[in-house]
Enzyme design. Structure first.
Site, PDB file in Angstrom:
ATOM      1  N   LYS A 136       0.852  -1.194   0.000  1.00 37.14           N
ATOM      2  CA  LYS A 136       0.000   0.000   0.000  1.00 37.14           C
ATOM      3  C   LYS A 136       0.885   1.240   0.000  1.00 37.14           C
ATOM      4  CE  LYS A 136      -3.320   2.574   2.927  1.00 37.14           C
ATOM      5  NZ  LYS A 136      -4.234   2.534   4.101  1.00 37.14           N
ATOM      6  N   ASP A 153      -2.469  10.100   4.103  1.00 37.90           N
ATOM      7  CA  ASP A 153      -3.897   9.770   4.211  1.00 37.90           C
ATOM      8  C   ASP A 153      -4.620  10.795   5.083  1.00 37.90           C
ATOM      9  OD1 ASP A 153      -6.364   8.586   4.211  1.00 37.90           O
ATOM     10  OD2 ASP A 153      -5.780   6.840   5.430  1.00 37.90           O
ATOM     11  N   LYS A 207     -10.427  12.560   8.224  1.00 36.32           N
ATOM     12  CA  LYS A 207     -10.143  11.979   9.544  1.00 36.32           C
ATOM     13  C   LYS A 207     -10.654  12.942  10.611  1.00 36.32           C
ATOM     14  CE  LYS A 207      -6.532   8.759   8.299  1.00 36.32           C
ATOM     15  NZ  LYS A 207      -7.303   7.546   8.656  1.00 36.32           N
ATOM     16  N   ASP A 230       1.539   5.997   5.804  1.00 34.75           N
ATOM     17  CA  ASP A 230       0.530   5.119   5.187  1.00 34.75           C
ATOM     18  C   ASP A 230       1.051   4.446   3.908  1.00 34.75           C
ATOM     19  OD1 ASP A 230      -1.925   3.974   5.656  1.00 34.75           O
ATOM     20  OD2 ASP A 230      -3.070   5.464   4.531  1.00 34.75           O
ATOM     21  N   ASP A 254     -12.118   7.181   3.493  1.00 32.52           N
ATOM     22  CA  ASP A 254     -10.943   6.888   4.309  1.00 32.52           C
ATOM     23  C   ASP A 254     -10.568   5.404   4.236  1.00 32.52           C
ATOM     24  OD1 ASP A 254      -8.848   7.404   5.987  1.00 32.52           O
ATOM     25  OD2 ASP A 254     -10.051   7.567   7.817  1.00 32.52           O
ATOM     26  N   GLU A 265      -9.424   3.894   1.800  1.00 33.48           N
ATOM     27  CA  GLU A 265      -8.833   4.060   0.473  1.00 33.48           C
ATOM     28  C   GLU A 265      -7.781   3.011   0.147  1.00 33.48           C
ATOM     29  OE1 GLU A 265      -7.690   5.483   3.093  1.00 33.48           O
ATOM     30  OE2 GLU A 265      -5.558   5.035   2.871  1.00 33.48           O
ATOM     31  N   ARG A 284      -7.760  -0.183   0.560  1.00 33.37           N
ATOM     32  CA  ARG A 284      -8.322  -1.364  -0.131  1.00 33.37           C
ATOM     33  C   ARG A 284      -8.692  -1.031  -1.572  1.00 33.37           C
ATOM     34  NH1 ARG A 284     -12.966  -1.870   4.329  1.00 33.37           N
ATOM     35  NH2 ARG A 284     -11.288  -0.900   5.514  1.00 33.37           N
TER      36      ARG A 284
HETATM   37  N1  BES Z   1      -4.472   4.351   6.922  1.00 30.46           N
HETATM   38  C1  BES Z   1      -5.650   4.064   7.644  1.00 30.46           C
HETATM   39  C2  BES Z   1      -5.468   2.988   8.702  1.00 30.46           C
HETATM   40  C3  BES Z   1      -4.574   3.330   9.863  1.00 30.46           C
HETATM   41  C4  BES Z   1      -5.074   3.922  10.999  1.00 30.46           C
HETATM   42  C5  BES Z   1      -3.226   3.011   9.832  1.00 30.46           C
HETATM   43  C6  BES Z   1      -4.249   4.202  12.079  1.00 30.46           C
HETATM   44  C7  BES Z   1      -2.398   3.297  10.887  1.00 30.46           C
HETATM   45  C8  BES Z   1      -2.898   3.876  12.005  1.00 30.46           C
HETATM   46  C9  BES Z   1      -6.745   3.570   6.696  1.00 30.46           C
HETATM   47  O1  BES Z   1      -6.729   4.094   5.421  1.00 30.46           O
HETATM   48  C10 BES Z   1      -8.056   3.966   7.300  1.00 30.46           C
HETATM   49  O2  BES Z   1      -8.278   5.131   7.446  1.00 30.46           O
HETATM   50  N2  BES Z   1      -8.855   2.972   7.640  1.00 30.46           N
HETATM   51  C11 BES Z   1     -10.136   3.200   8.239  1.00 30.46           C
HETATM   52  C12 BES Z   1     -11.111   2.232   7.633  1.00 30.46           C
HETATM   53  C13 BES Z   1     -12.540   2.515   7.999  1.00 30.46           C
HETATM   54  C14 BES Z   1     -12.983   3.787   7.350  1.00 30.46           C
HETATM   55  C15 BES Z   1     -13.382   1.360   7.518  1.00 30.46           C
HETATM   56  C16 BES Z   1     -10.008   2.969   9.735  1.00 30.46           C
HETATM   57  O3  BES Z   1      -9.282   2.076  10.146  1.00 30.46           O
HETATM   58  O4  BES Z   1     -10.626   3.724  10.490  1.00 30.46           O
HETATM   59 ZN    ZN Z   2      -4.841   4.683   4.732  1.00 26.75          ZN
HETATM   60 ZN    ZN Z   3      -7.746   5.934   5.248  1.00 23.91          ZN
END
Ligand code: BES
Ligand code: ZN
Ligand code: ZN
Length: 476
Positions: free
Chosen positions: A245, A250, A257, A269, A328, A330, A332
């Site tokens: 990835k 992000d 966020k 990220d 968010d 993103e 996947r």
């Molecule tokens: N990059 C984040 C995941 C992340 C969070 C990595 C904290 C490291 C530390 C990812 O893109 C994300 O934002 N995931 C969301 C998914 C949700 C919207 C289903 C998450 O984990 O909140």
């Molecule tokens: Zn991310």
């Molecule tokens: Zn994200």
């Protein structure tokens, strides 16, 4: 990076680290009576490290400590090695001789590895770098069991970790998707693997809808890097495909966020991409006889004017339609295109690495990676063993069908979020949809980036995944 070299003779002048089973193994002539008494006393108290400050030099005696499983012995030594490096830097020595009396060379190498990794610093943006630099620059290894090749191999592994850490620690102000591709190219030149970078036009003609959707809110174009290391003596016909990835920052996009703090680590990220680059680098540098492909989709995720929006329906590279319910989620979206692209290689195995979900980090913390997928039990068990060996341990989560049901959409083939429960698993199930080969997903959201030093894992990007993939593919 600390340089390593080999010497046949012990010079009595320099600072020195001894690694011995017990005090009796030390050269008596190199210590005076009080020192030997002190070392023995500490040893009896079960201390594993004894530091003797001789004013003109520092002498450090290291014991392997209590007998535990082999991989734990190695890890204890890596951790002690980071303490040793701290002591040497505190003393101000530039060079140390390292002399091991152990017959198990894995233990000796683990200690050197710990010193090398603990010596990492990211100083690029300081005005006065010299002032911040650690004193220790050189380790001279005096040991019979460790060969010159062993040292070179270790050095090349550490260089891969350093590459990954540097990439992660670079902020978006430098490391755009384009720059990431450039860095991968120059790593390829140095280590001897091919890199082809698809730019936006090519990505459009390939119809990588997920990567293009995430990129729509950005000012900077996306990239898709294809790394190839295919030595003539490769043991495998079908490649191992590594997917990383590469979200260079992000923000969450339009589903921004929620608090400023939740963005504080988001330059990391692209840690999955960094791990892929670092692993392929180390593998190529050490000329392992294994055919590996790396795929790195990259962009930042921003809420720009044309940003993809919740409820958009996106057609992915493989034709699957996805209803976006949270921009968010993103990672996947871009990984789906890369996993779909991987099909053409008919991979022996595909491993993706991603800082994919906060849920994974919450579930297992900074000390473990969440693993799941469709590969055989044997492959999972081999990877788990490598995880213990390099101490980048895995926790295997289930891939049960039921979790996939949370991804059903009322308007498209899939939706991109699963709901409140089992967030790490539903993210993995989303990815699984785009695979048709043995596959393992590694969610490194917990261990990829740490906010304080943890022994030889330095603050910031850890480079998790590099040593894991190297160890696994070396044995594959
Ligand atoms: N990059 C984040 C995941 C992340 C969070 C990595 C904290 C490291 C530390 C990812 O893109 C994300 O934002 N995931 C969301 C998914 C949700 C919207 C289903 C998450 O984990 O909140
Ligand atoms: Zn991310
Ligand atoms: Zn994200």
């Amino acid at each position: 990076m600390i340089t390593l070299s080999k010497a046949n003779r012990l010079s009595a002048k320099s600072s020195i680290i001894f690694l011995v089973e017990k005090p009796e193994g030390l050269e008596k002539t190199l210590f005076n009576k009080e020192e030997l008494n002190y070392i023995e006393k500490e040893f009896r108290k079960k201390k594993t490290q004894v530091v003797i400050n001789r004013f003109s030099k520092i002498v450090l005696v290291q014991f392997p400590g209590k007998k535990v499983e082999a991989f734990m012995m190695k890890e204890n030594l890596r951790k002690d090695a980071s303490k040793a490096v701290k002591a040497v830097n505190g003393f101000g020595a530039e060079k140390i001789v390292f002399s091991s009396k152990l017959d198990k060379k894995e233990l000796t190498l683990a200690f050197i590895e710990g010193m090398m990794l603990a010596g990492y610093q990211f100083l690029k943006y300081f005005g006065d770098k010299k002032k911040k630099e650690n004193s220790l620059k050189e380790i001279v290894v005096h040991d019979r069991s460790v060969s010159g090749e062993d040292i070179l191999e270790l050095e090349n592994i550490v260089k891969g970790v350093v590459l990954a850490r540097n990439l992660i620690n670079e902020p978006l102000s430098f490391l755009t998707a384009n720059q990431l591709a450039e860095e991968i190219k120059s790593a390829g030149k140095e280590a001897g693997f091919k890199v082809e970078v698809f730019e936006k036009k090519r990505i459009e003609s390939l119809k990588m809808g997920g990567l293009l959707a995430v990129n729509r809110g950005s000012m900077d174009p996306p990239t898709f890097s294809v790394l190839e290391y295919k030595p003539k003596n490769a043991r495998n016909k079908k490649p191992y495909v590594l997917v990383g990835k590469g979200i260079v920052f992000d923000t969450g996009g339009l589903s921004l966020k929620p608090t400023a703090g939740s963005m504080d680590a988001m330059k990391s990220d692209m840690s999955g991409a960094a791990a892929v680059a670092g692993a392929v680098y180390s593998i190529a540098k050490n000329k392992l006889p294994v055919y590996v492909i790396g795929l790195v989709p990259a962009t930042d995720n921003r809420p720009g004017q044309n940003a993809y929006a919740p409820q958009d329906v996106i057609k992915m590279y493989d034709g699957t339609t996805v209803e976006v319910l949270n921009t968010d989620a993103e990672g996947r979206m871009i990984l789906a295109d890369a996993l779909g692209y991987a099909k053409q290689y008919k991979p022996e195995l595909t491993i993706d690495l991603a800082t994919l979900t906060g849920a994974a980090a919450v579930a297992v913390g900074r000390n473990a990676t969440v693993a799941m997928g469709t590969a055989s039990k044997k492959v999972f068990s081999d990877l788990t063993k490598s995880g213990e060996n390099v101490y980048e341990r895995l926790v295997i989560f289930p891939s049960w069908e039921e979790y996939g049901e949370q991804l059903k959409s009322s308007v498209a083939d899939l939706k991109n979020i699963g709901g409140r429960e089992a967030g790490a698993i539903t993210a993995g199930k989303f990815l699984e949809h785009f695979t048709d080969y043995p596959w393992i997903h590694l969610d490194i959201a917990g261990p990829a980036y740490i906010d304080s030093d943890d022994a030889y894992r330095t603050k910031g990007g850890t480079g998790v995944g590099v040593r894991l993939l190297y160890d696994f593919l070396k044995k594959a």
